[in-house]
Enzyme design. Structure first.
Site, PDB file in Angstrom:
ATOM      1  N   ARG A 147       0.857  -1.184   0.000  1.00 47.45           N
ATOM      2  CA  ARG A 147       0.000   0.000   0.000  1.00 47.45           C
ATOM      3  C   ARG A 147       0.887   1.226   0.000  1.00 47.45           C
ATOM      4  O   ARG A 147       1.830   1.315   0.788  1.00 47.45           O
ATOM      5  CB  ARG A 147      -0.905  -0.013   1.238  1.00 47.45           C
ATOM      6  CG  ARG A 147      -2.000   1.011   1.176  1.00 47.45           C
ATOM      7  CD  ARG A 147      -2.788   1.049   2.465  1.00 47.45           C
ATOM      8  NE  ARG A 147      -2.175   1.941   3.438  1.00 47.45           N
ATOM      9  CZ  ARG A 147      -2.781   2.399   4.527  1.00 47.45           C
ATOM     10  NH1 ARG A 147      -4.032   2.021   4.792  1.00 47.45           N
ATOM     11  NH2 ARG A 147      -2.177   3.201   5.367  1.00 47.45           N
ATOM     12  N   TYR A 159      -3.151  11.079   6.500  1.00 53.01           N
ATOM     13  CA  TYR A 159      -3.396   9.701   6.912  1.00 53.01           C
ATOM     14  C   TYR A 159      -2.385   8.751   6.251  1.00 53.01           C
ATOM     15  O   TYR A 159      -2.142   8.830   5.048  1.00 53.01           O
ATOM     16  CB  TYR A 159      -4.826   9.255   6.520  1.00 53.01           C
ATOM     17  CG  TYR A 159      -4.946   7.758   6.624  1.00 53.01           C
ATOM     18  CD1 TYR A 159      -5.089   7.152   7.858  1.00 53.01           C
ATOM     19  CD2 TYR A 159      -4.809   6.952   5.497  1.00 53.01           C
ATOM     20  CE1 TYR A 159      -5.106   5.781   7.978  1.00 53.01           C
ATOM     21  CE2 TYR A 159      -4.831   5.575   5.605  1.00 53.01           C
ATOM     22  CZ  TYR A 159      -4.983   5.003   6.850  1.00 53.01           C
ATOM     23  OH  TYR A 159      -4.976   3.643   6.965  1.00 53.01           O
ATOM     24  N   ASP A 209      -5.110   3.916  -0.078  1.00 57.04           N
ATOM     25  CA  ASP A 209      -6.272   4.150   0.784  1.00 57.04           C
ATOM     26  C   ASP A 209      -6.617   5.640   0.762  1.00 57.04           C
ATOM     27  O   ASP A 209      -5.839   6.472   1.241  1.00 57.04           O
ATOM     28  CB  ASP A 209      -5.911   3.709   2.215  1.00 57.04           C
ATOM     29  CG  ASP A 209      -7.108   3.688   3.145  1.00 57.04           C
ATOM     30  OD1 ASP A 209      -8.169   4.222   2.780  1.00 57.04           O
ATOM     31  OD2 ASP A 209      -6.971   3.135   4.265  1.00 57.04           O
ATOM     32  N   HIS A 211      -9.172   6.785   2.333  1.00 61.03           N
ATOM     33  CA  HIS A 211      -9.689   6.987   3.683  1.00 61.03           C
ATOM     34  C   HIS A 211     -10.940   7.867   3.733  1.00 61.03           C
ATOM     35  O   HIS A 211     -11.030   8.813   4.536  1.00 61.03           O
ATOM     36  CB  HIS A 211      -8.588   7.532   4.603  1.00 61.03           C
ATOM     37  CG  HIS A 211      -8.615   6.904   5.964  1.00 61.03           C
ATOM     38  ND1 HIS A 211      -9.063   7.558   7.073  1.00 61.03           N
ATOM     39  CD2 HIS A 211      -8.263   5.668   6.392  1.00 61.03           C
ATOM     40  CE1 HIS A 211      -8.984   6.759   8.130  1.00 61.03           C
ATOM     41  NE2 HIS A 211      -8.503   5.599   7.739  1.00 61.03           N
ATOM     42  N   GLU A 235      -8.848   2.138  -2.087  1.00 61.09           N
ATOM     43  CA  GLU A 235      -9.662   1.813  -0.903  1.00 61.09           C
ATOM     44  C   GLU A 235     -10.441   3.015  -0.390  1.00 61.09           C
ATOM     45  O   GLU A 235      -9.923   4.142  -0.394  1.00 61.09           O
ATOM     46  CB  GLU A 235      -8.692   1.310   0.173  1.00 61.09           C
ATOM     47  CG  GLU A 235      -9.319   1.030   1.508  1.00 61.09           C
ATOM     48  CD  GLU A 235      -8.258   0.492   2.478  1.00 61.09           C
ATOM     49  OE1 GLU A 235      -7.269  -0.136   2.018  1.00 61.09           O
ATOM     50  OE2 GLU A 235      -8.415   0.703   3.680  1.00 61.09           O
ATOM     51  N   GLU A 261     -13.873  -1.604   5.861  1.00 58.98           N
ATOM     52  CA  GLU A 261     -13.285  -1.724   7.200  1.00 58.98           C
ATOM     53  C   GLU A 261     -14.217  -1.203   8.291  1.00 58.98           C
ATOM     54  O   GLU A 261     -14.096  -1.612   9.437  1.00 58.98           O
ATOM     55  CB  GLU A 261     -11.907  -1.064   7.276  1.00 58.98           C
ATOM     56  CG  GLU A 261     -11.919   0.441   7.137  1.00 58.98           C
ATOM     57  CD  GLU A 261     -10.516   1.037   7.091  1.00 58.98           C
ATOM     58  OE1 GLU A 261      -9.641   0.434   6.451  1.00 58.98           O
ATOM     59  OE2 GLU A 261     -10.320   2.101   7.688  1.00 58.98           O
ATOM     60  N   ARG A 282     -13.695  -5.413   2.621  1.00 57.96           N
ATOM     61  CA  ARG A 282     -12.634  -5.327   3.635  1.00 57.96           C
ATOM     62  C   ARG A 282     -13.151  -5.488   5.069  1.00 57.96           C
ATOM     63  O   ARG A 282     -12.486  -5.100   6.026  1.00 57.96           O
ATOM     64  CB  ARG A 282     -11.872  -4.002   3.487  1.00 57.96           C
ATOM     65  CG  ARG A 282     -11.222  -3.856   2.122  1.00 57.96           C
ATOM     66  CD  ARG A 282     -10.133  -2.808   2.129  1.00 57.96           C
ATOM     67  NE  ARG A 282      -9.050  -3.198   2.973  1.00 57.96           N
ATOM     68  CZ  ARG A 282      -8.747  -2.652   4.138  1.00 57.96           C
ATOM     69  NH1 ARG A 282      -9.454  -1.653   4.614  1.00 57.96           N
ATOM     70  NH2 ARG A 282      -7.719  -3.086   4.833  1.00 57.96           N
ATOM     71  N   HIS A 311      -9.449  -6.026   6.728  1.00 62.17           N
ATOM     72  CA  HIS A 311      -8.770  -4.980   7.489  1.00 62.17           C
ATOM     73  C   HIS A 311      -7.796  -5.644   8.473  1.00 62.17           C
ATOM     74  O   HIS A 311      -8.138  -6.634   9.114  1.00 62.17           O
ATOM     75  CB  HIS A 311      -9.858  -4.216   8.241  1.00 62.17           C
ATOM     76  CG  HIS A 311      -9.426  -2.979   8.919  1.00 62.17           C
ATOM     77  ND1 HIS A 311     -10.138  -2.432   9.958  1.00 62.17           N
ATOM     78  CD2 HIS A 311      -8.384  -2.150   8.718  1.00 62.17           C
ATOM     79  CE1 HIS A 311      -9.540  -1.325  10.368  1.00 62.17           C
ATOM     80  NE2 HIS A 311      -8.475  -1.132   9.624  1.00 62.17           N
ATOM     81  N   ASP A 315      -4.877  -1.637  15.309  1.00 56.88           N
ATOM     82  CA  ASP A 315      -5.911  -1.560  16.347  1.00 56.88           C
ATOM     83  C   ASP A 315      -6.784  -2.822  16.371  1.00 56.88           C
ATOM     84  O   ASP A 315      -7.705  -2.917  17.186  1.00 56.88           O
ATOM     85  CB  ASP A 315      -6.771  -0.301  16.207  1.00 56.88           C
ATOM     86  CG  ASP A 315      -7.263  -0.033  14.800  1.00 56.88           C
ATOM     87  OD1 ASP A 315      -6.435   0.328  13.944  1.00 56.88           O
ATOM     88  OD2 ASP A 315      -8.468  -0.191  14.549  1.00 56.88           O
ATOM     89  N   GLU A 338      -4.561  -7.414   4.862  1.00 58.98           N
ATOM     90  CA  GLU A 338      -3.732  -6.305   5.346  1.00 58.98           C
ATOM     91  C   GLU A 338      -2.897  -6.784   6.541  1.00 58.98           C
ATOM     92  O   GLU A 338      -3.400  -7.500   7.409  1.00 58.98           O
ATOM     93  CB  GLU A 338      -4.631  -5.143   5.784  1.00 58.98           C
ATOM     94  CG  GLU A 338      -3.854  -3.934   6.274  1.00 58.98           C
ATOM     95  CD  GLU A 338      -4.763  -2.761   6.647  1.00 58.98           C
ATOM     96  OE1 GLU A 338      -5.966  -2.978   6.889  1.00 58.98           O
ATOM     97  OE2 GLU A 338      -4.250  -1.635   6.696  1.00 58.98           O
ATOM     98  N   TRP A 401     -12.341  11.931   8.309  1.00 58.06           N
ATOM     99  CA  TRP A 401     -10.947  11.589   8.596  1.00 58.06           C
ATOM    100  C   TRP A 401     -10.650  10.253   7.947  1.00 58.06           C
ATOM    101  O   TRP A 401      -9.850   9.884   7.330  1.00 58.06           O
ATOM    102  CB  TRP A 401     -10.662  11.480  10.097  1.00 58.06           C
ATOM    103  CG  TRP A 401      -9.233  11.086  10.326  1.00 58.06           C
ATOM    104  CD1 TRP A 401      -8.131  11.869  10.184  1.00 58.06           C
ATOM    105  CD2 TRP A 401      -8.728   9.783  10.680  1.00 58.06           C
ATOM    106  NE1 TRP A 401      -6.978  11.140  10.427  1.00 58.06           N
ATOM    107  CE2 TRP A 401      -7.317   9.860  10.733  1.00 58.06           C
ATOM    108  CE3 TRP A 401      -9.347   8.552  10.951  1.00 58.06           C
ATOM    109  CZ2 TRP A 401      -6.499   8.765  11.043  1.00 58.06           C
ATOM    110  CZ3 TRP A 401      -8.560   7.472  11.263  1.00 58.06           C
ATOM    111  CH2 TRP A 401      -7.128   7.576  11.319  1.00 58.06           C
TER     112      TRP A 401
HETATM  113  O1  KDG Z   1      -8.964   2.624  13.613  1.00 61.04           O
HETATM  114  C1  KDG Z   1      -8.894   3.121  12.316  1.00 61.04           C
HETATM  115  C2  KDG Z   1      -7.811   2.416  11.541  1.00 61.04           C
HETATM  116  O2  KDG Z   1      -7.939   1.026  11.675  1.00 61.04           O
HETATM  117  C3  KDG Z   1      -7.835   2.780  10.082  1.00 61.04           C
HETATM  118  O3  KDG Z   1      -7.575   4.138   9.961  1.00 61.04           O
HETATM  119  C4  KDG Z   1      -6.790   1.995   9.315  1.00 61.04           C
HETATM  120  O4  KDG Z   1      -7.720   2.676   7.222  1.00 61.04           O
HETATM  121  C5  KDG Z   1      -7.055   1.903   7.857  1.00 61.04           C
HETATM  122  C6  KDG Z   1      -6.465   0.768   7.163  1.00 61.04           C
HETATM  123  O5  KDG Z   1      -6.744   0.627   5.979  1.00 61.04           O
HETATM  124  O6  KDG Z   1      -5.739   0.012   7.786  1.00 61.04           O
HETATM  125 MG    MG Z   2      -8.305   1.785   5.336  1.00 60.73          MG
END
Ligand code: KDG
Ligand code: MG
Length: 401
Positions: A147, A159, A209, A211, A235, A261, A282, A311, A315, A338, A401
């Protein structure tokens, strides 16, 4: 055999995680990830107050029935908090079922459909040259999919771009604020991919991504501009709840689309899949109702030639990653997984048997999921409040975001 105890463990080894551990009368245990980034305590309370009391005395073998009981029985269906809590129970029960059978969970899901789980890594850089060396470092470690996220001139923070060794956007107790400009982003990104493609040739799989930051027509323009660089996927081009946006993007570009995700049930993607408006879904174990429900989503996707791309950000705990790998290995329509390695403290608190080698992750061959939580060690890392950032446009308007 019945369930005699269920504990919700909240800890912060490198970052916050919520884990459910279920114990049976035969002395077996199973674990499930229940982490919802920035909203961890809501899931912990949902489990503690409303789910754990329902589990005591139940037969752990009845996975489907327990899933239906928690989903239909709540009356209030779906939503990230509910579905993450159900996912934790479901994952822990699959772990127990594997231990009872003496088999790794992928064997219970139909056995191997492939020899390993192909993963993508995360390259980024403050300059294009830095980005190129980041991509090169993944290629040198055997990755066949990367990525690509790049800094944008005149945008201070973006991001996916950071010098930290472990990705962590939820660092401050209260949300930090970043500034976003779509015109700057759209003007810069195609040149980034031109350089990456020129440097690494036609076969390295490249992903990006967005986002959730674009409108459908902006995303369509980006998809078209990126066509010469043959991305594996673009993405989250638009916020995921705007499903007709995908139809509009699709009408303009052959760049493959990935989303999901933030999805938590099959109803978030049923239309996207049935109308073939996306190429990769995802959704993942922890946020989409566990192995039982995610399997249902992936089976629907298989009927419509949509592949999976679960995903796998940091986290999602190693418990979720373990569960995802068993599913990835078994399903017919796996696409890519991922993979962002966790912090060393996280790996210590969650001992696990999956391993990376030459572009692939391999799940543990131990009975169950092959992952656990070291509760004594976890207790040394107490929860600390941490929020995801927010984004504002240059005029101060709150943006995605
Ligand atoms: O908690 C939010 C993240 O998991 C996210 O921002 C990560 O977009 C993401 C990704 O593709 O891993
Ligand atoms: Mg993502």
């Amino acid at each position: 055999m019945n369930i005699v105890a269920a504990r919700v463990i909240v800890c912060s080894p490198g970052r916050n995680f919520v884990t459910l551990k279920i114990e049976t009368s035969d002395g077996l245990t199973g674990v499930g990830d229940a982490t919802l980034n920035g909203r961890e305590l809501a899931v912990a309370a949902y489990l503690d107050e409303h789910v754990v009391p329902l589990l005591i005395g139940r037969d752990p073998a009845r996975i489907e029935d327990t899933w239906q009981y928690l989903y239909k029985g709540a009356y209030w269906r779906r939503g990230p908090v509910t579905m993450t809590a159900i996912a934790a129970v479901d994952t822990a029960l699959w772990d127990i079922k594997g231990k009872v059978a003496g088999l790794p969970v992928y064997q219970l899901l139909g056995g191997r459909s492939r020899s390993g789980v192909s993963v993508y890594g995360h390259a980024n850089g403050a300059t294009i040259d830095e980005l190129l060396s980041s991509v090169a470092s993944f290629v040198s470690r055997g990755y066949t999919a990367v990525r690509v996220q790049a800094a944008i001139p005149d945008i201070s923070e973006i991001y996916g771009v950071s010098t930290a060794t472990v990705y962590e956007p939820a660092s401050a107790a209260l949300p930090t604020e970043a500034v976003w400009s779509t015109p700057h982003y759209l003007a810069h990104l195609p040149a980034v991919f031109e350089r990456v493609r020129a440097e690494f040739g036609p076969t390295l799989r490249l992903l990006h991504d967005a986002h959730h930051r674009l409108t459908p027509i902006e995303a369509a323009r980006l998809g078209k501009a990126l066509e010469p660089y043959a991305l594996t996927w673009l993405e989250d081009p638009v916020p995921a709840e705007l499903q007709d946006g995908y139809r509009l993007i699709r009408q303009h570009t052959t760049t493959p689309l990935a989303v999901g995700e933030v999805f938590n049930s099959i109803w978030d993607c049923e239309r996207l899949i049935r109308s073939q408006l996306i190429d990769y879904v995802r959704a993942t174990v922890v946020h989409a109702g566990g192995i039982t429900h995610l399997r249902r989503i992936f089976d629907l996707a298989a009927l419509h030639q949509v592949r999976t791309g679960s995903h796998g950000a940091t986290d999602l705990s190693p418990v979720c990653m373990s569960a995802a790998l068993h599913l990835d290995l078994a399903i017919p329509n796996f696409g890519l997984q991922e993979y962002m390695p966790h912090a060393p403290e996280t790996d210590e608190v969650f001992p696990h048997g999956y391993r990376y080698a030459d572009g692939y992750l391999h799940p543990s061959e131990e009975p169950g999921l092959g992952v656990d939580i070291d509760e004594a060690l976890a207790a040394k890392y107490p929860y600390r409040p941490a929020s995801l950032p927010v984004n504002r446009l240059t005029d101060g308007t709150l943006h995605d975001w």
